[in-house]
Motif scaffolding. Structure first.
Motif, PDB file in Angstrom:
ATOM      1  N   SER A 228      -1.519  -2.471  -9.326  1.00  0.00           N
ATOM      2  CA  SER A 228      -1.352  -3.869  -9.727  1.00  0.00           C
ATOM      3  C   SER A 228      -2.569  -4.716  -9.369  1.00  0.00           C
ATOM      4  O   SER A 228      -3.335  -4.394  -8.464  1.00  0.00           O
ATOM      5  N   GLN A 229      -2.710  -5.828 -10.097  1.00  0.00           N
ATOM      6  CA  GLN A 229      -3.740  -6.827  -9.779  1.00  0.00           C
ATOM      7  C   GLN A 229      -3.228  -7.849  -8.765  1.00  0.00           C
ATOM      8  O   GLN A 229      -3.996  -8.688  -8.302  1.00  0.00           O
ATOM      9  N   VAL A 230      -1.948  -7.772  -8.428  1.00  0.00           N
ATOM     10  CA  VAL A 230      -1.360  -8.763  -7.525  1.00  0.00           C
ATOM     11  C   VAL A 230      -2.066  -8.824  -6.172  1.00  0.00           C
ATOM     12  O   VAL A 230      -2.357  -9.916  -5.676  1.00  0.00           O
TER      13      VAL A 230
ATOM     14  N   ARG B  60      -5.156  -8.317  -5.432  1.00  0.00           N
ATOM     15  CA  ARG B  60      -6.417  -9.034  -5.617  1.00  0.00           C
ATOM     16  C   ARG B  60      -6.168 -10.515  -5.876  1.00  0.00           C
ATOM     17  O   ARG B  60      -6.857 -11.382  -5.337  1.00  0.00           O
ATOM     18  N   GLU B  61      -5.151 -10.810  -6.698  1.00  0.00           N
ATOM     19  CA  GLU B  61      -4.849 -12.205  -7.018  1.00  0.00           C
ATOM     20  C   GLU B  61      -4.409 -12.984  -5.782  1.00  0.00           C
ATOM     21  O   GLU B  61      -4.702 -14.171  -5.642  1.00  0.00           O
ATOM     22  N   LEU B  62      -3.698 -12.308  -4.891  1.00  0.00           N
ATOM     23  CA  LEU B  62      -3.215 -12.964  -3.674  1.00  0.00           C
ATOM     24  C   LEU B  62      -4.176 -12.804  -2.496  1.00  0.00           C
ATOM     25  O   LEU B  62      -3.900 -13.307  -1.403  1.00  0.00           O
ATOM     26  N   ASP B  63      -5.289 -12.122  -2.740  1.00  0.00           N
ATOM     27  CA  ASP B  63      -6.283 -11.850  -1.693  1.00  0.00           C
ATOM     28  C   ASP B  63      -5.630 -11.163  -0.499  1.00  0.00           C
ATOM     29  O   ASP B  63      -5.855 -11.509   0.653  1.00  0.00           O
ATOM     30  N   ARG B  64      -4.795 -10.173  -0.822  1.00  0.00           N
ATOM     31  CA  ARG B  64      -4.118  -9.376   0.198  1.00  0.00           C
ATOM     32  C   ARG B  64      -4.322  -7.904  -0.138  1.00  0.00           C
ATOM     33  O   ARG B  64      -4.574  -7.548  -1.285  1.00  0.00           O
TER      34      ARG B  64
END
Length: 204
Positions: free
Chosen positions: A170-172, A174-178
């Motif tokens: 998932s890109q999640v 990266r999107e959440l910087d976690r």
């Protein structure tokens, strides 16, 4: 023509250098295939020399993958030893966070494609299953035997496997910087703790 450095080392060290170079190229970001010509160029070594140590690309890639998964297995064993004697929920969490962190470190989502090679893809899947998911299944079965789970261990194994693979792809994160491991920790709290019963207190 081979470099003086490469031609002067022992056979064992040369084999290690070949695996090191193969790992750098094969584990690098990007979906492209990697050829024996690429490995030879990285090493300044002829393909003939590489073939003396590894009969084909699959043998070389298997050596790379087995070394990576050997390191993962050692990390997971250490995490299990560190969590020994702690509450069951914490044991599950520590195992999953360590597993997800290690799979993320080696780029397991990318490796699972086998760089377009079906044989390598199956090898990666088999190694992930053996090193991570079978151990997780054993942990859930142990919790079930101890009466610490309110849901079947098979169901929890499938849910958790899906969460791990989804987060790694998932890109999640990266999107959440976690990191994927950070988000898996939250997943454990959100999903698994609803299924993990409190452990009975032991008498002093």
């Amino acid at each position: 023509m081979e470099t003086k450095l490469v031609s002067s080392v022992s056979d064992q060290r040369r084999a290690e250098m070949i695996v090191d170079a193969a790992a750098r190229l094969f584990l690098a970001p990007g979906p492209g295939r990697v050829s024996m010509d690429d490995f030879a160029g990285e090493l300044g070594m002829s393909k003939k020399t590489i073939y003396r140590h590894f009969p084909d690309k699959h043998a070389l890639m298997t050596a790379v993958l087995d070394r990576q998964f050997g390191a993962i297995e050692r990390t997971l064993l250490a995490a299990a030893e560190d969590a020994e004697g702690r509450p069951f929920g914490e044991q599950v969490q520590r195992f999953l966070v360590a597993a997800c962190g290690e799979l993320e470190r080696i780029g397991a989502a990318q490796l699972a494609t086998g760089r377009g090679d079906a044989v390598l893809r199956r090898h990666v899947e088999q190694r992930i299953d053996a090193v991570v998911y079978r151990r997780l299944d054993e942990l859930f079965r142990d919790g079930h035997r101890r009466g610490l789970l309110s849901a079947p261990p098979e169901l929890l194994g499938e849910i958790t496997r899906g969460a791990v693979e989804r987060l790694l792809n998932s890109q999640v994160p990266r999107e959440l910087d976690r990191t994927a491991a950070d988000l898996l920790r939250a997943t454990v709290h959100t999903v698994l703790y609803g299924a993990i019963r409190p452990e009975p207190e032991t008498g002093s």
